[in-house]
Enzyme design. Structure first.
Site, PDB file in Angstrom:
ATOM      1  N   GLY A 203      33.342  48.041  35.563  1.00 30.28           N
ATOM      2  CA  GLY A 203      34.775  47.825  35.801  1.00 30.28           C
ATOM      3  C   GLY A 203      35.366  46.942  34.728  1.00 30.28           C
TER       4      GLY A 203
ATOM      5  N   GLY B 271      38.809  45.909  34.799  1.00 29.09           N
ATOM      6  CA  GLY B 271      40.062  45.275  35.205  1.00 29.09           C
ATOM      7  C   GLY B 271      39.947  43.773  34.973  1.00 29.09           C
TER       8      GLY B 271
ATOM      9  N   PHE C 274      56.660  33.474  47.781  1.00 28.54           N
ATOM     10  CA  PHE C 274      56.045  34.698  48.298  1.00 28.54           C
ATOM     11  C   PHE C 274      55.778  34.470  49.790  1.00 28.54           C
ATOM     12  CE2 PHE C 274      53.754  37.954  45.396  1.00 28.54           C
ATOM     13  CZ  PHE C 274      54.882  38.135  44.629  1.00 28.54           C
TER      14      PHE C 274
ATOM     15  N   GLN D  15      45.220  46.470  53.853  1.00 32.18           N
ATOM     16  CA  GLN D  15      46.588  45.942  53.753  1.00 32.18           C
ATOM     17  C   GLN D  15      47.607  47.051  53.535  1.00 32.18           C
ATOM     18  OE1 GLN D  15      48.004  42.968  50.549  1.00 32.18           O
ATOM     19  NE2 GLN D  15      48.184  41.951  52.517  1.00 32.18           N
TER      20      GLN D  15
ATOM     21  N   HIS E 160      51.351  47.387  52.409  1.00 32.92           N
ATOM     22  CA  HIS E 160      52.444  46.609  51.824  1.00 32.92           C
ATOM     23  C   HIS E 160      53.736  47.037  52.495  1.00 32.92           C
ATOM     24  CE1 HIS E 160      55.074  44.661  48.967  1.00 32.92           C
ATOM     25  NE2 HIS E 160      54.016  44.097  48.404  1.00 32.92           N
TER      26      HIS E 160
ATOM     27  N   LEU F 177      55.059  50.662  44.372  1.00 33.69           N
ATOM     28  CA  LEU F 177      55.315  49.326  44.924  1.00 33.69           C
ATOM     29  C   LEU F 177      56.665  48.763  44.514  1.00 33.69           C
ATOM     30  CD1 LEU F 177      53.866  47.029  46.529  1.00 33.69           C
ATOM     31  CD2 LEU F 177      53.517  45.968  44.324  1.00 33.69           C
TER      32      LEU F 177
ATOM     33  N   GLU G 119      56.738  42.181  46.230  1.00 35.73           N
ATOM     34  CA  GLU G 119      57.161  41.130  47.161  1.00 35.73           C
ATOM     35  C   GLU G 119      58.100  40.142  46.460  1.00 35.73           C
ATOM     36  OE1 GLU G 119      53.980  39.858  49.572  1.00 35.73           O
ATOM     37  OE2 GLU G 119      54.866  37.916  50.001  1.00 35.73           O
TER      38      GLU G 119
ATOM     39  N   ARG H 139      52.580  39.781  54.764  1.00 31.52           N
ATOM     40  CA  ARG H 139      52.738  41.236  54.663  1.00 31.52           C
ATOM     41  C   ARG H 139      52.419  41.990  55.940  1.00 31.52           C
ATOM     42  NH1 ARG H 139      50.194  42.004  48.634  1.00 31.52           N
ATOM     43  NH2 ARG H 139      52.031  41.132  47.622  1.00 31.52           N
TER      44      ARG H 139
ATOM     45  N   HIS I 136      47.916  49.400  50.449  1.00 34.03           N
ATOM     46  CA  HIS I 136      48.085  48.638  49.207  1.00 34.03           C
ATOM     47  C   HIS I 136      46.813  47.958  48.716  1.00 34.03           C
ATOM     48  CE1 HIS I 136      50.135  46.320  46.162  1.00 34.03           C
ATOM     49  NE2 HIS I 136      49.782  45.173  46.713  1.00 34.03           N
TER      50      HIS I 136
ATOM     51  N   ARG J 266      45.752  39.488  53.246  1.00 34.85           N
ATOM     52  CA  ARG J 266      45.880  38.753  51.971  1.00 34.85           C
ATOM     53  C   ARG J 266      47.323  38.342  51.732  1.00 34.85           C
ATOM     54  NH1 ARG J 266      47.500  40.212  46.773  1.00 34.85           N
ATOM     55  NH2 ARG J 266      47.584  42.450  47.182  1.00 34.85           N
TER      56      ARG J 266
ATOM     57  N   SER K 233      45.578  37.909  45.015  1.00 30.28           N
ATOM     58  CA  SER K 233      44.557  38.832  44.540  1.00 30.28           C
ATOM     59  C   SER K 233      44.310  38.674  43.044  1.00 30.28           C
ATOM     60  CB  SER K 233      44.952  40.274  44.843  1.00 30.28           C
ATOM     61  OG  SER K 233      44.080  41.124  44.161  1.00 30.28           O
ATOM     62  N   LEU K 234      45.384  38.569  42.276  1.00 31.94           N
ATOM     63  CA  LEU K 234      45.182  38.338  40.834  1.00 31.94           C
ATOM     64  C   LEU K 234      44.376  37.065  40.643  1.00 31.94           C
ATOM     65  CD1 LEU K 234      48.681  39.334  39.358  1.00 31.94           C
ATOM     66  CD2 LEU K 234      46.553  40.622  39.270  1.00 31.94           C
TER      67      LEU K 234
HETATM   68  C1  LIG Z   1      51.092  48.254  42.486  1.00 26.04           C
HETATM   69  C2  LIG Z   1      50.303  47.005  42.699  1.00 26.04           C
HETATM   70  C3  LIG Z   1      50.876  45.772  42.466  1.00 26.04           C
HETATM   71  C4  LIG Z   1      50.144  44.594  42.677  1.00 26.04           C
HETATM   72  N1  LIG Z   1      50.731  43.375  42.439  1.00 26.04           N
HETATM   73  C5  LIG Z   1      50.016  42.240  42.641  1.00 26.04           C
HETATM   74  C6  LIG Z   1      50.580  40.959  42.382  1.00 26.04           C
HETATM   75  O1  LIG Z   1      51.713  40.841  41.951  1.00 26.04           O
HETATM   76  N2  LIG Z   1      49.816  39.871  42.630  1.00 26.04           N
HETATM   77  C7  LIG Z   1      48.537  39.947  43.105  1.00 26.04           C
HETATM   78  O2  LIG Z   1      47.903  38.911  43.303  1.00 26.04           O
HETATM   79  N3  LIG Z   1      47.968  41.156  43.331  1.00 26.04           N
HETATM   80  C8  LIG Z   1      48.669  42.295  43.107  1.00 26.04           C
HETATM   81  N4  LIG Z   1      48.092  43.513  43.343  1.00 26.04           N
HETATM   82  C9  LIG Z   1      46.648  43.582  43.633  1.00 26.04           C
HETATM   83  C10 LIG Z   1      45.864  43.397  42.331  1.00 26.04           C
HETATM   84  O3  LIG Z   1      46.567  43.924  41.255  1.00 26.04           O
HETATM   85  C11 LIG Z   1      44.491  44.077  42.391  1.00 26.04           C
HETATM   86  O4  LIG Z   1      43.845  43.733  43.574  1.00 26.04           O
HETATM   87  C12 LIG Z   1      43.636  43.617  41.216  1.00 26.04           C
HETATM   88  O5  LIG Z   1      44.308  43.802  39.994  1.00 26.04           O
HETATM   89  C13 LIG Z   1      42.305  44.348  41.196  1.00 26.04           C
HETATM   90  O6  LIG Z   1      41.624  43.984  40.022  1.00 26.04           O
HETATM   91  P1  LIG Z   1      40.107  44.370  39.832  1.00 26.04           P
HETATM   92  O7  LIG Z   1      39.649  43.781  38.566  1.00 26.04           O
HETATM   93  O8  LIG Z   1      39.355  44.023  41.064  1.00 26.04           O
HETATM   94  O9  LIG Z   1      40.131  45.970  39.758  1.00 26.04           O
HETATM   95  P2  LIG Z   1      40.977  46.990  38.850  1.00 26.04           P
HETATM   96  O10 LIG Z   1      41.982  46.353  37.984  1.00 26.04           O
HETATM   97  O11 LIG Z   1      41.435  48.049  39.812  1.00 26.04           O
HETATM   98  O12 LIG Z   1      39.872  47.578  37.908  1.00 26.04           O
HETATM   99  C14 LIG Z   1      38.817  48.387  38.404  1.00 26.04           C
HETATM  100  C15 LIG Z   1      37.976  48.843  37.232  1.00 26.04           C
HETATM  101  O13 LIG Z   1      36.828  49.500  37.717  1.00 26.04           O
HETATM  102  C16 LIG Z   1      36.641  50.721  37.040  1.00 26.04           C
HETATM  103  N5  LIG Z   1      35.949  51.614  37.976  1.00 26.04           N
HETATM  104  C17 LIG Z   1      36.299  51.961  39.230  1.00 26.04           C
HETATM  105  N6  LIG Z   1      35.368  52.743  39.785  1.00 26.04           N
HETATM  106  C18 LIG Z   1      34.401  52.901  38.852  1.00 26.04           C
HETATM  107  C19 LIG Z   1      33.173  53.603  38.812  1.00 26.04           C
HETATM  108  N7  LIG Z   1      32.710  54.288  39.864  1.00 26.04           N
HETATM  109  N8  LIG Z   1      32.468  53.574  37.662  1.00 26.04           N
HETATM  110  C20 LIG Z   1      32.902  52.894  36.582  1.00 26.04           C
HETATM  111  N9  LIG Z   1      34.046  52.186  36.579  1.00 26.04           N
HETATM  112  C21 LIG Z   1      34.774  52.195  37.697  1.00 26.04           C
HETATM  113  C22 LIG Z   1      38.005  51.165  36.608  1.00 26.04           C
HETATM  114  O14 LIG Z   1      37.923  51.943  35.455  1.00 26.04           O
HETATM  115  C23 LIG Z   1      38.674  49.814  36.305  1.00 26.04           C
HETATM  116  O15 LIG Z   1      38.388  49.430  34.993  1.00 26.04           O
HETATM  117  C24 LIG Z   1      48.818  44.686  43.147  1.00 26.04           C
HETATM  118  C25 LIG Z   1      48.240  45.931  43.394  1.00 26.04           C
HETATM  119  C26 LIG Z   1      48.985  47.082  43.189  1.00 26.04           C
HETATM  120  C27 LIG Z   1      48.339  48.387  43.534  1.00 26.04           C
END
Ligand SMILES: Cc1cc2nc3c(=O)[nH]c(=O)nc-3n(C[C@H](O)[C@H](O)[C@H](O)COP(=O)(O)OP(=O)(O)OC[C@H]3O[C@@H](n4cnc5c(N)ncnc54)[C@H](O)[C@@H]3O)c2cc1C
Length: 564
Positions: free
Chosen positions: A11, A13, A116, A230, A232, A242, A245, A276, A341, A376, A381-382
């Protein structure tokens, strides 16, 4: 035996990149495996902001942040983990700022903070309404600078373990169609959420949950609290994109079809800034009781904020409304409805991101540490991704220093062979069933049977439906026989994982005969601490999940009735 790295992060992200950076800082050989190129990860979509008690907009404290988080979680969060997250929050935000994140500013140059839901003070730091974009680009640039190796377009299919420790992973190389093995001394799962199990989700289509489902299915890693999904409150009617918020944080109103700000009947003290779960239920109640538009949506009204404030604080929201709904929120209210969400549950781990398998760690939305419990708070989450991404990298590095050397060749080769045979069978499948029908029936069922309001009959019907879909999945056929970039193959490999996760959600929700946070049972409408102040732990079996319960870590904050 394929490629070897000391640490493999799955991953790219925010959580995965932060984990990799921390492992690299410890001088280790680390590589990232990712389904997509890093800046296409779903963290890019985060809009509203990241919480930290900086006290720039008013007084604040990490203790207040911890209390709000625990109360918001309906007391299901582990308080030791919440302490860690809230205390590390200011340092994490300053670090991102020093690495280059362009946070919005107050007039005197400090990082700006907006209110928030569920927070006692304005605590959410933001970069207009594209905070995730700003943070992810900063983190990516940092990882390029540090020379982190990334295997893009690679899908995790299996986590290999031998006895109780991790050996590596098996992947599908999406570019070539080859099944490949990677051995590693430690693996960190950071694969985000499973939103696309549901039909009405704010999540990208890559958020399928396969990074949770495959470790659960292949390495018997338990999942925790998956019934807490969750919804939203404010997603754009029609597409479920989205509407942050932050729109309510900046003063937006919710109105029903009579023009009433109906939140006065649910949470009069905080109105639209309740957490939420409560706002989503209030909106759904208005719709269900006939006070919504077309029995489907209510309005998020920003028109009184004025053109200038919307341009300064919510420009992305305005663009989305213009492009996807054909309306300008400066002039007209936005039609919104609740939508799936976020996954509060995930791979079971502790505050050091350790799972039950030695050397296997989890972080971000795919993990359940758990800091969000039953619900949450926005902006947490960020924060979770970066704080626990960093900790996962740190503790994986410590593990490596004490790890005895072990030969994993046999385990990896055996699993590579098994996965190759499985994928080969799917590639050559000739069954009658069209998998896209299974996918859409699953999504519709989850909205109806495991949505904002649940009850025994709906959940039981959902479990029966899953059994039917699992049987039908055995007789699917693929439409594409291509080796390279075969998205048909990829989506149908992931479909199996979706069915497995959906069953865990439904069964966990069925057994939890109470209402807590996002899990609301109309047949058990009150919280029952005597029986259910517990985490649900799910272990994979071929006949569905085996559920166990585990105590919640309670330290400073004694559970009390949750009122706003
Ligand atoms: C529209 C939206 C707005 C949001 N706004 C906010 C906000 O303002 N504030 C806040 O705190 N939270 C917010 N959130 C929540 C937050 O953005 C996410 O929970 C957070 O960014 C998730 O980050 P992560 O690193 O866990 O995963 P992600 O950023 O989802 O990354 C997942 C990674 O895993 C990889 N991956 C997935 N499955 C596999 C697999 N089987 N094999 C290999 N790679 C894989 C993908 O390629 C990706 O690189 C929001 C969510 C959404 C949907």
């Amino acid at each position: 035996m394929g490629v070897h790295h000391q640490i493999i992060v799955v991953g790219s992200g925010l959580s995965g990149l932060r984990a990799a950076l921390e492992a690299k800082k410890n001088g280790l050989d680390v590589a990232i495996i990712s389904r997509v190129q890093p800046v296409r990860s779903h963290s890019i979509a985060a809009q509203g902001g990241i919480n930290a008690a900086l006290g720039n907009a008013s007084e604040d404290s990490t203790n207040s942040h911890a209390f709000d988080t625990v109360k918001g979680s309906d007391f299901l969060a582990d308080q030791d983990a919440v302490e860690v997250m809230t205390q590390e929050a200011p340092g994490i935000v300053y670090e991102m700022e020093h690495w280059g994140t362009p946070f919005s500013r107050t007039k005197d140059g400090k990082i700006a903070q907006r209110p928030f839901g569920g927070a006692a003070f304005p605590r959410t730091c933001y970069a207009t309404d594209i905070t995730g974009h700003a943070l992810l680009h900063t983190m990516c640039e940092r990882s390029v600078y540090e020379g982190i190796k990334v295997y893009e377009e690679s899908l995790l299919l299996s986590v290999v373990r031998s006895d109780n420790s991790v050996c590596g992973i098996i992947t599908l190389n999406i570019k070539t169609g080859e099944i490949e093995s990677f051995s590693a001394d430690s693996v960190i799962i950071a694969t985000g959420g499973y939103g696309r199990i549901y039909g009405n989700s704010t999540n990208a289509i890559i958020n399928t949950g396969s990074g949770m489902a495959f470790p659960y299915m292949t390495a018997s890693v338990p999942l925790k609290d998956l019934e807490f999904v969750q919804f939203h409150p404010t997603t754009l009617y029609g597409t479920n994109i989205l509407m942050t918020e932050g729109a309510r944080g900046e003063g937006g109103y919710l109105r029903n079809k009579n023009g009433d700000r109906f939140m006065k009947n649910y949470t009069p003290n905080v109105m639209e800034l309740a957490p939420r779960d409560i706002v989503a239920r209030s909106i759904q109640t208005e719709i269900n009781e006939g006070r919504g538009f077309d029995n489907a949506y209510v309005h998020l009204d920003l028109t009184h904020l004025g053109r200038e404030k919307i341009a300064e604080r919510l420009p992305g929201i305005r663009d989305i409304c213009i492009y996807f709904a054909g309306l300008d929120p400066v002039e007209k209210p936005i039609p919104i409805q609740p939508g799936q969400h976020y996954s509060m549950g995930g791979i079971a781990c502790n505050k050091d991101c350790e799972t039950e398998v030695s050397g296997l760690y989890a972080a971000g939305e795919s993990a359940c540490v758990s800091v969000h419990g039953g619900n949450r708070l926005g902006g947490n989450s960020l924060l979770d991704t970066i704080v626990f991404g960093k900790r996962a990298g740190h503790y994986a590095a410590i593990y490596l220093k004490s790890k005895p050397k072990k030969d994993c060749t046999t385990a990896i080769d055996a699993e590579l062979k098994r996965v190759k045979a499985k994928v080969n069978a799917l590639e050559n499948s000739t069954g009658k069933e069209n998998p896209s029908k299974i996918r859409s029936e699953l999504k519709a069922m989850m909205v109806t049977n495991a949505g904002v309001f649940r009850d025994k009959a709906k959940l039981e019907a959902g479990v029966v439906k899953i059994k039917e879909l699992k049987e039908r999945y055995k007789t699917i056929h693929l439409l594409s026989k291509s080796k390279k970039f075969n998205l048909d193959l990829l989506r149908n490999l992931e479909l199996e994982g979706k069915l497995v996760l959906a069953e865990v959600i439904l069964k966990g929700a069925l057994m939890r005969e109470e209402s807590r946070g996002s899990h609301f049972r109309t047949d058990f409408p009150t919280r029952d601490d005597a029986k259910f102040l517990k985490h649900t732990i799910a272990y994979h079996t071929e006949d569905g999940p085996k559920l166990e319960y585990r105590d919640v870590n309670i330290s400073k904050f004694t559970p009390e009735a949750r009122k706003y």
